[in-house]
Design a protein around this motif. Structure first.
Motif, short mmCIF file in Angstrom:
data_model
loop_
_atom_site.label_atom_id
_atom_site.label_comp_id
_atom_site.label_asym_id
_atom_site.label_seq_id
_atom_site.Cartn_x
_atom_site.Cartn_y
_atom_site.Cartn_z
N ASN A 154 6.06 11.72 -10.72
CA ASN A 154 5.34 12.85 -11.30
C ASN A 154 4.71 13.77 -10.27
OD1 ASN A 154 6.06 12.04 -13.85
ND2 ASN A 154 4.06 11.20 -14.39
N THR A 155 4.41 13.26 -9.07
CA THR A 155 3.81 14.12 -8.04
C THR A 155 4.77 15.22 -7.59
OG1 THR A 155 4.58 12.73 -6.17
CG2 THR A 155 2.43 12.19 -7.16
N ALA A 156 6.07 15.05 -7.84
CA ALA A 156 7.06 16.02 -7.39
C ALA A 156 7.33 17.12 -8.42
CB ALA A 156 8.36 15.31 -7.04
N PHE A 157 6.70 17.02 -9.59
CA PHE A 157 6.91 18.01 -10.64
C PHE A 157 5.59 18.71 -10.94
CE2 PHE A 157 10.40 15.06 -11.07
CZ PHE A 157 11.49 15.89 -11.34
N GLU A 158 5.48 19.94 -10.48
CA GLU A 158 4.22 20.67 -10.56
C GLU A 158 3.69 20.75 -11.98
OE1 GLU A 158 2.30 24.81 -8.78
OE2 GLU A 158 4.48 24.63 -9.03
N GLU A 159 4.59 20.88 -12.96
CA GLU A 159 4.16 21.06 -14.33
C GLU A 159 3.47 19.83 -14.92
OE1 GLU A 159 8.67 20.12 -14.52
OE2 GLU A 159 7.24 21.07 -13.16
N VAL A 160 3.65 18.66 -14.29
CA VAL A 160 3.02 17.45 -14.79
C VAL A 160 1.52 17.45 -14.49
CG1 VAL A 160 2.94 14.93 -14.56
CG2 VAL A 160 5.13 16.12 -14.66
N GLY A 161 1.12 18.03 -13.36
CA GLY A 161 -0.30 18.18 -13.08
C GLY A 161 -0.93 17.11 -12.22
N VAL A 162 -0.12 16.34 -11.47
CA VAL A 162 -0.68 15.42 -10.48
C VAL A 162 -0.09 15.78 -9.12
CG1 VAL A 162 -1.11 13.55 -12.10
CG2 VAL A 162 1.07 13.65 -10.92
N GLU B 157 0.86 -1.18 0.00
CA GLU B 157 0.00 0.00 0.00
C GLU B 157 0.90 1.23 0.00
OE1 GLU B 157 -3.49 1.97 2.85
OE2 GLU B 157 -2.48 0.09 3.40
N LYS B 158 0.58 2.22 -0.86
CA LYS B 158 1.50 3.35 -1.04
C LYS B 158 0.77 4.69 -1.03
CE LYS B 158 3.83 0.38 -4.43
NZ LYS B 158 4.27 0.25 -5.83
N ILE B 159 1.55 5.71 -0.65
CA ILE B 159 1.10 7.09 -0.79
C ILE B 159 2.34 7.92 -1.09
CG2 ILE B 159 1.27 7.63 1.68
CD1 ILE B 159 -1.25 9.39 1.32
N ALA B 160 2.22 8.87 -2.01
CA ALA B 160 3.36 9.68 -2.40
C ALA B 160 2.90 11.08 -2.77
CB ALA B 160 4.09 9.04 -3.59
N ALA B 161 3.78 12.03 -2.51
CA ALA B 161 3.51 13.43 -2.88
C ALA B 161 4.83 14.17 -2.99
CB ALA B 161 2.60 14.11 -1.86
N GLY B 162 4.77 15.35 -3.55
CA GLY B 162 5.97 16.15 -3.78
C GLY B 162 6.47 16.87 -2.55
N PRO B 163 7.54 17.65 -2.71
CA PRO B 163 8.20 18.31 -1.56
C PRO B 163 7.30 19.20 -0.73
CG PRO B 163 9.60 18.41 -3.51
CD PRO B 163 8.28 17.88 -3.97
#
Length: 322
Positions: free
Chosen positions: A194-202, A121-127
């Motif tokens: 992709n969650t760590a790169f704002e320009e990707v949009g997730v 089970e996973k959860i991830a987000a940017g800085p």
């Protein structure tokens, strides 16, 4: 670890991408994976390191190469753990879809979790959301925290997750909270990055996927200064015993970034195989040339590099094309 190793690992992911991209849209996922694995293994022989595979293509009796415990490199320093996914997204390549990548992570010996081949089970987000999300929080609470961290209304937040029957209730919770959803067929390492790169949009990744891929994603998020948590989901007594042999007496323990990738000295490299939001896919050009687009990162320095390279395919002895 020496900084030069980062560039050497990019060479490894590049050649794997070049080999597997030939199979895009052919419907032959096993052939695409074999091509990536063979090319990656050959290129590892040229890398100055004393590496041991801790996450690879399976146990020794299951995989002919890049198996767990296999030694990689020339045998010289540094001594490192190596995690690989020669082709993340075999189905993606076979169908000609988005976001297939080749992936390698390395860290000093003994610092990468030897994750068993089971669900996580996973959860991830940017800085911006680092320290603000948690697997034990509700879906709505996590979405609200990400919205606050990114200065967004919850209706502007995008959650990304695998399109699987096991995620039906999770999808309903996300929709009920008011957030938007991006469903993917495969490739949750790319999704986490992709969650760590704002320009990707997730903005946040949820869901259950492979544990080995979880360690690879954790290595990437550590380099990016983001957040990642995982929890093993053993399906039977054999898998529960595997957890115990790893030193995890409670399979429900939340594994933090530090549990998955200890210390601050990790390297992560990836090359696009098919087109994606963050990395372009391999493009075969005229006169036996091709272009690749790669990402390489170091946790110690926080440096993130995007590398665009042109290759003379007839001058790559480690590359065997169909």
């Amino acid at each position: 670890m020496e900084r030069e190793l980062a560039m050497e690992l990019v060479r490894v992911t590049e050649v794997a991408a070049l080999a597997s991209a030939r199979w895009m849209g052919t419907g032959k996922k096993m052939e695409a994976d074999d091509a990536a694995t063979t090319a990656m293994r050959r290129m590892f022989d040229t890398v100055n390191m004393n590496g041991i595979v801790v996450i690879g293509e399976g146990e020794m009796d299951e995989a002919p190469m890049l198996y767990i415990g296999e030694h990689l490199g020339t045998g010289s320093a540094p001594e490192v753990d190596v995690a690989v996914d020669p082709l993340e997204g075999t189905n993606i390549v076979a169908k000609g879809l988005w976001n297939a990548i080749t992936v390698v992570a390395a860290a000093p010996r003994g610092t990468l979790l030897h994750a068993p081949d089971m669900y996580m089970e996973k959860i991830a987000a940017g800085p911006r959301a680092k320290g603000r999300i948690h697997l034990d929080a509700t879906v709505k609470e996590n979405l609200m925290e990400v919205a606050k961290a990114n200065d967004k209304h919850i209706s502007e937040v995008v959650a990304i997750l695998l399109d699987r029957p096991r995620h039906e209730s999770l999808i309903e919770e996300i929709r009920s909270a008011g957030a938007r959803i991006k469903l993917i067929t495969d490739g949750d390492v790319a999704a986490a990055i992709n969650t760590a790169f704002e320009e990707v949009g997730v903005d946040i990744m949820f869901g259950t996927g492979g544990a080995p891929e979880g360690v690879l994603a954790a290595a990437a998020l550590k380099c990016l200064g983001g957040e990642f948590q995982g929890r093993l989901v053993p399906q039977d007594d054999a898998e529960r015993e595997r957890c115990r042999t790893m030193g995890i007496s409670d399979p429900r323990k939340v594994l933090t970034l530090e549990d998955l990738v200890r210390g601050d000295d990790a390297i992560f490299a990836a090359t696009g195989v098919t087109e994606g939001e963050l990395l372009h896919g391999v493009r075969f050009l005229s006169k036996n040339t091709a272009k690749t687009h790669s990402l390489v990162m170091r946790a110690r320095t926080g440096t993130v590099r995007f590398i665009e390279a042109r290759h003379r395919l007839d001058r790559k002895p480690h590359l065997v094309l169909r």
